[in-house]
Design a protein around this motif. Sequence first.
Motif, mmCIF file in Angstrom:
data_model
loop_
_atom_site.group_PDB
_atom_site.id
_atom_site.type_symbol
_atom_site.label_atom_id
_atom_site.label_comp_id
_atom_site.label_asym_id
_atom_site.label_seq_id
_atom_site.Cartn_x
_atom_site.Cartn_y
_atom_site.Cartn_z
ATOM 1 N N ASN A 83 5.208 9.666 -20.396
ATOM 2 C CA ASN A 83 4.391 10.823 -20.079
ATOM 3 C C ASN A 83 4.315 10.999 -18.569
ATOM 4 O OD1 ASN A 83 1.459 12.063 -19.537
ATOM 5 N ND2 ASN A 83 2.236 12.789 -21.501
ATOM 6 N N GLU A 84 4.149 9.908 -17.858
ATOM 7 C CA GLU A 84 4.090 10.012 -16.402
ATOM 8 C C GLU A 84 5.436 10.451 -15.824
ATOM 9 O OE1 GLU A 84 2.599 7.812 -12.351
ATOM 10 O OE2 GLU A 84 2.228 6.842 -14.279
ATOM 11 N N ARG A 85 6.500 9.976 -16.392
ATOM 12 C CA ARG A 85 7.818 10.405 -15.898
ATOM 13 C C ARG A 85 8.028 11.894 -16.141
ATOM 14 N NH1 ARG A 85 11.670 5.158 -17.102
ATOM 15 N NH2 ARG A 85 10.489 3.801 -15.721
ATOM 16 N N LEU A 86 7.597 12.387 -17.286
ATOM 17 C CA LEU A 86 7.682 13.821 -17.546
ATOM 18 C C LEU A 86 6.771 14.590 -16.591
ATOM 19 C CD1 LEU A 86 8.711 16.198 -19.237
ATOM 20 C CD2 LEU A 86 6.838 15.738 -20.846
ATOM 21 N N PHE A 87 5.582 14.084 -16.358
ATOM 22 C CA PHE A 87 4.651 14.686 -15.409
ATOM 23 C C PHE A 87 5.325 14.835 -14.041
ATOM 24 C CE2 PHE A 87 1.546 14.032 -12.000
ATOM 25 C CZ PHE A 87 0.599 14.992 -12.272
ATOM 26 N N GLN A 88 5.925 13.775 -13.558
ATOM 27 C CA GLN A 88 6.590 13.812 -12.252
ATOM 28 C C GLN A 88 7.732 14.823 -12.239
ATOM 29 O OE1 GLN A 88 7.736 9.755 -11.522
ATOM 30 N NE2 GLN A 88 5.636 9.093 -11.103
ATOM 31 N N GLU A 89 8.504 14.849 -13.311
ATOM 32 C CA GLU A 89 9.620 15.791 -13.412
ATOM 33 C C GLU A 89 9.127 17.240 -13.382
ATOM 34 O OE1 GLU A 89 12.876 17.137 -16.743
ATOM 35 O OE2 GLU A 89 12.215 15.055 -16.762
ATOM 36 N N MET A 90 8.061 17.511 -14.119
ATOM 37 C CA MET A 90 7.547 18.876 -14.200
ATOM 38 C C MET A 90 6.895 19.308 -12.883
ATOM 39 S SD MET A 90 8.395 19.799 -17.243
ATOM 40 C CE MET A 90 7.365 21.125 -17.810
ATOM 41 N N VAL A 91 6.160 18.435 -12.236
ATOM 42 C CA VAL A 91 5.539 18.780 -10.963
ATOM 43 C C VAL A 91 6.617 18.994 -9.900
ATOM 44 C CG1 VAL A 91 4.012 17.983 -9.109
ATOM 45 C CG2 VAL A 91 3.328 17.705 -11.493
ATOM 46 N N THR A 92 7.644 18.179 -9.929
ATOM 47 C CA THR A 92 8.762 18.364 -9.000
ATOM 48 C C THR A 92 9.427 19.721 -9.239
ATOM 49 O OG1 THR A 92 9.127 15.981 -8.804
ATOM 50 C CG2 THR A 92 10.981 17.424 -8.243
ATOM 51 N N ALA A 93 9.632 20.073 -10.495
ATOM 52 C CA ALA A 93 10.225 21.375 -10.817
ATOM 53 C C ALA A 93 9.348 22.508 -10.299
ATOM 54 C CB ALA A 93 10.425 21.507 -12.328
ATOM 55 N N TYR A 94 8.044 22.362 -10.442
ATOM 56 C CA TYR A 94 7.121 23.377 -9.916
ATOM 57 C C TYR A 94 7.273 23.495 -8.404
ATOM 58 C CZ TYR A 94 2.815 25.337 -8.114
ATOM 59 O OH TYR A 94 1.900 26.087 -7.409
ATOM 60 N N ARG A 95 7.306 22.388 -7.735
ATOM 61 C CA ARG A 95 7.411 22.402 -6.272
ATOM 62 C C ARG A 95 8.737 22.993 -5.799
ATOM 63 N NH1 ARG A 95 4.809 17.250 -3.382
ATOM 64 N NH2 ARG A 95 2.662 17.756 -3.870
ATOM 65 N N GLN A 96 9.754 22.881 -6.624
ATOM 66 C CA GLN A 96 11.058 23.436 -6.272
ATOM 67 C C GLN A 96 11.200 24.894 -6.710
ATOM 68 O OE1 GLN A 96 13.706 20.631 -8.165
ATOM 69 N NE2 GLN A 96 13.532 19.162 -6.479
ATOM 70 N N GLY A 97 10.135 25.449 -7.253
ATOM 71 C CA GLY A 97 10.154 26.848 -7.658
ATOM 72 C C GLY A 97 10.768 27.105 -9.012
ATOM 73 N N ARG A 98 10.954 26.078 -9.823
ATOM 74 C CA ARG A 98 11.570 26.249 -11.139
ATOM 75 C C ARG A 98 10.553 26.398 -12.259
ATOM 76 N NH1 ARG A 98 14.405 21.731 -12.534
ATOM 77 N NH2 ARG A 98 13.530 20.472 -10.870
ATOM 78 N N LEU A 99 9.264 26.258 -11.943
ATOM 79 C CA LEU A 99 8.177 26.508 -12.896
ATOM 80 C C LEU A 99 7.176 27.446 -12.234
ATOM 81 C CD1 LEU A 99 7.247 23.038 -14.478
ATOM 82 C CD2 LEU A 99 8.395 24.945 -15.578
#
Length: 177
Positions: A83-99
């Motif tokens: 869950n934490e790994r998915l959290f990190q992946e999703m927050v990173t995607a947000y920061r990169q403008g992909r979410l």
Amino acid sequence: TSASELLRFRQLVVNTIIATDIFDPDLAQRRMDRWKLAFESEDDVVKTLDDVSRKAAIVFEHLIQASDIAHTMQHWQVFVKWNERLFQEMVTAYRQGRLPQDPSIHWYTSELSFFENYIIPLAKKLKDCGVFGVSKDEYLNYALQNRKEWCVRGEKIVEEMKQRFEEKEGALPPSDV
């Protein structure tokens, strides 16, 4: 070995890949309709090769879906780790403008909703389809236990995940958990 078998195999592969798209409502409805046809008909007795094929195909789609989120139906520590790994992946995607939206803002409540609306119903189907024999309750039991534990500890875990991410990557915007 024949053109019709090749076509059927292609259809199974395509449906399997598409089964991982869990957020498309039309695909979800079609999957639900296929499940009902295979498992919730008035006469649940397998009569033809088509009946067997239909059941096998929809079970396979659900197994693929379960493998995509398997951490949610395993021991608590496995769930938290992935869950934490998915959290990190999703927050990173947000920061990169992909979410479009910061997932950390509603991570706790989103996980509860995901358990209620997707994980637990999927685990129930895996139990009901009968392919796991004596282990049929295991996935559902873990999903229910993890949801219960997330209710109790999830908000604190999200705050800890945010803190670790912040230390690693830089500050996250404040949220309402």
